[in-house]
Design a protein around this motif. Sequence first.
Motif, PDB file in Angstrom:
ATOM      1  N   GLU A   1       0.832  -1.206   0.000  1.00  0.00           N
ATOM      2  CA  GLU A   1       0.000   0.000   0.000  1.00  0.00           C
ATOM      3  C   GLU A   1       0.869   1.260   0.000  1.00  0.00           C
ATOM      4  O   GLU A   1       0.605   2.206  -0.738  1.00  0.00           O
TER       5      GLU A   1
ATOM      6  N   ASP B   1       3.937   1.471  -1.081  1.00  0.00           N
ATOM      7  CA  ASP B   1       4.674   1.524  -2.343  1.00  0.00           C
ATOM      8  C   ASP B   1       3.818   2.022  -3.513  1.00  0.00           C
ATOM      9  O   ASP B   1       4.362   2.450  -4.531  1.00  0.00           O
ATOM     10  N   GLU B   2       2.511   1.970  -3.364  1.00  0.00           N
ATOM     11  CA  GLU B   2       1.628   2.503  -4.411  1.00  0.00           C
ATOM     12  C   GLU B   2       1.753   4.018  -4.531  1.00  0.00           C
ATOM     13  O   GLU B   2       1.519   4.579  -5.593  1.00  0.00           O
ATOM     14  N   ASN B   3       2.126   4.661  -3.438  1.00  0.00           N
ATOM     15  CA  ASN B   3       2.286   6.117  -3.443  1.00  0.00           C
ATOM     16  C   ASN B   3       3.709   6.448  -3.889  1.00  0.00           C
ATOM     17  O   ASN B   3       4.643   6.444  -3.096  1.00  0.00           O
ATOM     18  N   THR B   4       3.864   6.742  -5.159  1.00  0.00           N
ATOM     19  CA  THR B   4       5.197   6.978  -5.725  1.00  0.00           C
ATOM     20  C   THR B   4       5.768   8.348  -5.370  1.00  0.00           C
ATOM     21  O   THR B   4       6.913   8.632  -5.690  1.00  0.00           O
ATOM     22  N   LYS B   5       4.985   9.182  -4.708  1.00  0.00           N
ATOM     23  CA  LYS B   5       5.448  10.534  -4.372  1.00  0.00           C
ATOM     24  C   LYS B   5       6.159  10.606  -3.022  1.00  0.00           C
ATOM     25  O   LYS B   5       6.683  11.650  -2.657  1.00  0.00           O
TER      26      LYS B   5
ATOM     27  N   THR C   1       8.948  10.278  -0.165  1.00  0.00           N
ATOM     28  CA  THR C   1      10.407  10.262  -0.074  1.00  0.00           C
ATOM     29  C   THR C   1      10.834   8.982   0.645  1.00  0.00           C
ATOM     30  O   THR C   1      10.003   8.276   1.236  1.00  0.00           O
ATOM     31  N   GLU C   2      12.103   8.706   0.639  1.00  0.00           N
ATOM     32  CA  GLU C   2      12.620   7.519   1.329  1.00  0.00           C
ATOM     33  C   GLU C   2      12.284   7.577   2.817  1.00  0.00           C
ATOM     34  O   GLU C   2      11.844   6.583   3.400  1.00  0.00           O
TER      35      GLU C   2
ATOM     36  N   LYS D   1       8.641   6.864   3.361  1.00  0.00           N
ATOM     37  CA  LYS D   1       8.368   5.432   3.185  1.00  0.00           C
ATOM     38  C   LYS D   1       8.757   4.651   4.435  1.00  0.00           C
ATOM     39  O   LYS D   1       7.995   3.820   4.918  1.00  0.00           O
TER      40      LYS D   1
END
Length: 103
Positions: free
Chosen positions: A46, A48-52, A54-55, A58
């Motif tokens: 879930e 990882d679906e948000n590509t916006k 930052t590290e 995440k």
Amino acid sequence: MKTLKNFNELVDAEDFLNFFEIPFDQTTVNVNRLHILKVFSSAIAEVDENTKLTETEKITAYKAGLESAYKTFLTSNAQEQKVFPVFQKEHKDVVKLTEISAE
């Protein structure tokens, strides 16, 4: 500093819990290890679906996902959570203890 590279090297439930500095009860982890990791993997997907993100964002979201997964099994169990398909389908050839009565 926690990085995705370090995160991706983790293997065991204890590794993840220690990485995120989440205090845990070893017995709870031993009994619910696969279930905790399964719920955690769903949380990771879930996030990882948000590509916006930052590290750092995440990593923070992963930690929240693991904390949630772990805490779920502090007050519940695998049968109640039905994480794996074996718990999701109704088995017709099983007699539940609640269905047995003494006469």
